[in-house]
Design an enzyme around this catalytic site. Structure first.
Site, PDB file in Angstrom:
ATOM      1  CG  ASN A  81     -44.187 -14.419  91.602  1.00  0.00           C
ATOM      2  OD1 ASN A  81     -43.382 -13.790  92.276  1.00  0.00           O
ATOM      3  ND2 ASN A  81     -44.348 -14.205  90.306  1.00  0.00           N
ATOM      4  CB  SER A 132     -43.388  -6.823  99.482  1.00  0.00           C
ATOM      5  OG  SER A 132     -42.533  -5.706  99.508  1.00  0.00           O
ATOM      6  CE1 TYR A 145     -46.685  -4.576  95.903  1.00  0.00           C
ATOM      7  CE2 TYR A 145     -45.017  -3.732  97.411  1.00  0.00           C
ATOM      8  CZ  TYR A 145     -45.427  -4.665  96.469  1.00  0.00           C
ATOM      9  OH  TYR A 145     -44.574  -5.691  96.107  1.00  0.00           O
ATOM     10  CB  ALA A 147     -52.653  -1.988 103.216  1.00  0.00           C
ATOM     11  CE  LYS A 149     -46.939  -7.979  97.021  1.00  0.00           C
ATOM     12  NZ  LYS A 149     -47.185  -9.245  96.310  1.00  0.00           N
TER      13      LYS A 149
HETATM   14  N1  LIG Z   1     -39.262  -6.785  92.186  1.00  0.00           N
HETATM   15  C1  LIG Z   1     -39.246  -6.360  93.452  1.00  0.00           C
HETATM   16  O1  LIG Z   1     -38.422  -5.516  93.852  1.00  0.00           O
HETATM   17  C2  LIG Z   1     -40.221  -6.954  94.454  1.00  0.00           C
HETATM   18  C3  LIG Z   1     -40.012  -6.686  95.797  1.00  0.00           C
HETATM   19  C4  LIG Z   1     -40.879  -7.220  96.735  1.00  0.00           C
HETATM   20  C5  LIG Z   1     -41.939  -8.006  96.325  1.00  0.00           C
HETATM   21  N2  LIG Z   1     -42.139  -8.230  95.013  1.00  0.00           N
HETATM   22  C6  LIG Z   1     -43.293  -9.064  94.638  1.00  0.00           C
HETATM   23  O2  LIG Z   1     -42.817 -10.184  93.917  1.00  0.00           O
HETATM   24  C7  LIG Z   1     -43.789 -10.592  92.953  1.00  0.00           C
HETATM   25  C8  LIG Z   1     -43.134 -10.643  91.570  1.00  0.00           C
HETATM   26  O3  LIG Z   1     -42.536  -9.385  91.338  1.00  0.00           O
HETATM   27  P1  LIG Z   1     -41.834  -9.019  89.931  1.00  0.00           P
HETATM   28  O4  LIG Z   1     -40.947  -7.866  90.176  1.00  0.00           O
HETATM   29  O5  LIG Z   1     -41.328 -10.253  89.277  1.00  0.00           O
HETATM   30  O6  LIG Z   1     -43.162  -8.463  89.211  1.00  0.00           O
HETATM   31  P2  LIG Z   1     -43.522  -8.239  87.693  1.00  0.00           P
HETATM   32  O7  LIG Z   1     -42.317  -8.368  86.831  1.00  0.00           O
HETATM   33  O8  LIG Z   1     -44.328  -7.014  87.636  1.00  0.00           O
HETATM   34  O9  LIG Z   1     -44.477  -9.504  87.413  1.00  0.00           O
HETATM   35  C9  LIG Z   1     -45.749  -9.563  87.977  1.00  0.00           C
HETATM   36  C10 LIG Z   1     -46.406 -10.827  87.453  1.00  0.00           C
HETATM   37  O10 LIG Z   1     -47.740 -10.899  87.974  1.00  0.00           O
HETATM   38  C11 LIG Z   1     -48.661 -11.058  86.879  1.00  0.00           C
HETATM   39  N3  LIG Z   1     -49.910 -10.427  87.286  1.00  0.00           N
HETATM   40  C12 LIG Z   1     -50.097  -9.194  87.826  1.00  0.00           C
HETATM   41  N4  LIG Z   1     -51.391  -8.977  88.079  1.00  0.00           N
HETATM   42  C13 LIG Z   1     -52.059 -10.099  87.704  1.00  0.00           C
HETATM   43  C14 LIG Z   1     -53.404 -10.491  87.691  1.00  0.00           C
HETATM   44  N5  LIG Z   1     -54.390  -9.673  88.114  1.00  0.00           N
HETATM   45  N6  LIG Z   1     -53.714 -11.708  87.208  1.00  0.00           N
HETATM   46  C15 LIG Z   1     -52.758 -12.541  86.755  1.00  0.00           C
HETATM   47  N7  LIG Z   1     -51.451 -12.245  86.747  1.00  0.00           N
HETATM   48  C16 LIG Z   1     -51.110 -11.031  87.201  1.00  0.00           C
HETATM   49  C17 LIG Z   1     -47.981 -10.394  85.699  1.00  0.00           C
HETATM   50  O11 LIG Z   1     -48.495 -10.883  84.493  1.00  0.00           O
HETATM   51  P3  LIG Z   1     -48.251 -10.073  83.091  1.00  0.00           P
HETATM   52  O12 LIG Z   1     -46.882  -9.463  83.158  1.00  0.00           O
HETATM   53  O13 LIG Z   1     -48.376 -11.141  82.042  1.00  0.00           O
HETATM   54  O14 LIG Z   1     -49.298  -9.026  83.041  1.00  0.00           O
HETATM   55  C18 LIG Z   1     -46.532 -10.854  85.939  1.00  0.00           C
HETATM   56  O15 LIG Z   1     -46.350 -12.184  85.500  1.00  0.00           O
HETATM   57  C19 LIG Z   1     -44.930  -9.577  93.048  1.00  0.00           C
HETATM   58  O16 LIG Z   1     -45.935 -10.093  93.879  1.00  0.00           O
HETATM   59  C20 LIG Z   1     -44.267  -8.371  93.707  1.00  0.00           C
HETATM   60  O17 LIG Z   1     -45.188  -7.570  94.407  1.00  0.00           O
HETATM   61  C21 LIG Z   1     -41.297  -7.743  94.057  1.00  0.00           C
END
Ligand SMILES: NC(=O)c1ccc[n+]([C@@H]2O[C@H](COP(=O)([O-])OP(=O)(O)OC[C@H]3O[C@@H](n4cnc5c(N)ncnc54)[C@H](OP(=O)(O)O)[C@@H]3O)[C@@H](O)[C@H]2O)c1
Length: 244
Positions: A81, A132, A145, A147, A149
């Site tokens: 995730n 995504s 992003y 590319a 995903k």
């Molecule tokens: N929110 C949206 O609208 C949305 C839409 C489509 C897809 N997504 C995808 O859904 C997933 C979760 O999204 P979210 O909104 O919950 O994101 P978020 O709040 O930014 O959380 C991202 C998580 O990934 C961890 N992380 C990032 N880079 C990392 C790395 N290099 N190594 C280890 N951990 C890492 C972060 O850890 P720390 O915070 O501890 O640094 C955090 O726990 C992501 O893959 C995002 O691209 C989100």
């Protein structure tokens, strides 16, 4: 209990969707190995194991797999995730930033798959990747992003075929705009947050953002035996955005 006797790794567990997935999995009886980058995870429960680190580093991922083997013996479910959102016109993105986006969303997922598939039991297992809607459709300002995903979707499909003979399933959830802290704070930085929110909502057929729990519901379905004949699939959880 849909995940009774199941051990699961959840990456990106320290925020948003990962936190909701952890909470759903805990409720359904899973034993949890959680990871994120921040040092402490306030939402971890006493039975959870939280190991902080950077999934872009192979040494960390290998160590995480060793810790999983010592603690649980095997791992039944892996939720990939973690991810990094990045917005920039293509020509303005520095090469290092582009590499970071590809590493943080795609190559790190490859590393986790590589080091965790050997830990899956003989009976099989399940990977769920959080991609995504932008892995399925292009959008200006989010090209790298998208590319990454989109690459994650193809990583999952290829792995699904490669590991099908071992009954290891690999599926993808493709969320649309989801009300996680990172999205909410990006709205707050706009001059008129409410007008911006309404504008973004108006682009979604269901006219609202997803909640992290709604995305976690689909992750749970694909992780559990309820989806036992599904592999290599992409499930959009995007309010109809990619149905256009
Ligand atoms: N929110 C949206 O609208 C949305 C839409 C489509 C897809 N997504 C995808 O859904 C997933 C979760 O999204 P979210 O909104 O919950 O994101 P978020 O709040 O930014 O959380 C991202 C998580 O990934 C961890 N992380 C990032 N880079 C990392 C790395 N290099 N190594 C280890 N951990 C890492 C972060 O850890 P720390 O915070 O501890 O640094 C955090 O726990 C992501 O893959 C995002 O691209 C989100």
């Amino acid at each position: 209990m849909r995940l009774e006797n199941v051990t699961a790794l959840v990456t990106g567990a320290s925020s948003g969707i990962g936190e909701a997935v952890s909470s759903h999995f805990r409720r359904e009886g899973a034993r949890l190995l959680l990871t994120g980058r921040r040092e402490h995870l306030d939402t971890a429960q006493p039975d959870d194991v939280y190991v902080p680190g950077d999934l872009n580093e192979e040494a960390f991922v290998a160590g995480l797999a060793e810790r999983a083997a010592e603690t649980f013996g095997s791992v039944d479910v892996v939720v990939l995730n973690h991810g990094l959102q990045a917005s920039s016109p293509l020509t303005e993105m520095a090469y290092d930033d582009a590499k970071n986006v590809l590493h943080s969303n795609l190559l790190s997922a490859f590393l986790v798959m590589k080091h965790f598939v050997p830990l899956m039991p003989e009976a099989g297992g399940s990977f769920v990747c959080v991609s995504s809607r932008l892995g399925m459709v292009g959008t200006p300002g989010e090209v790298l992003y998208s590319a990454a995903k989109g690459g994650l979707i193809m990583l999952a499909k290829g792995a699904a075929i490669e590991w099908a003979p071992r009954n290891i399933r690999v599926n993808v959830v493709a969320p649309g705009l989801t009300a996680t802290p990172i999205i909410e704070s990006s709205f707050q930085r706009r001059p008129d947050p409410e007008a911006y929110r309404r504008q973004r909502e108006s682009t979604i057929p269901l006219q609202r953002l997803a909640s992290p729990e709604e995305v976690a519901d689909s992750v749970l379905f694909l992780a559990s035996s309820e989806s036992s004949y599904i592999t290599g699939a992409v499930l959009p959880v995007d309010g109809g955005y990619t149905a256009f």
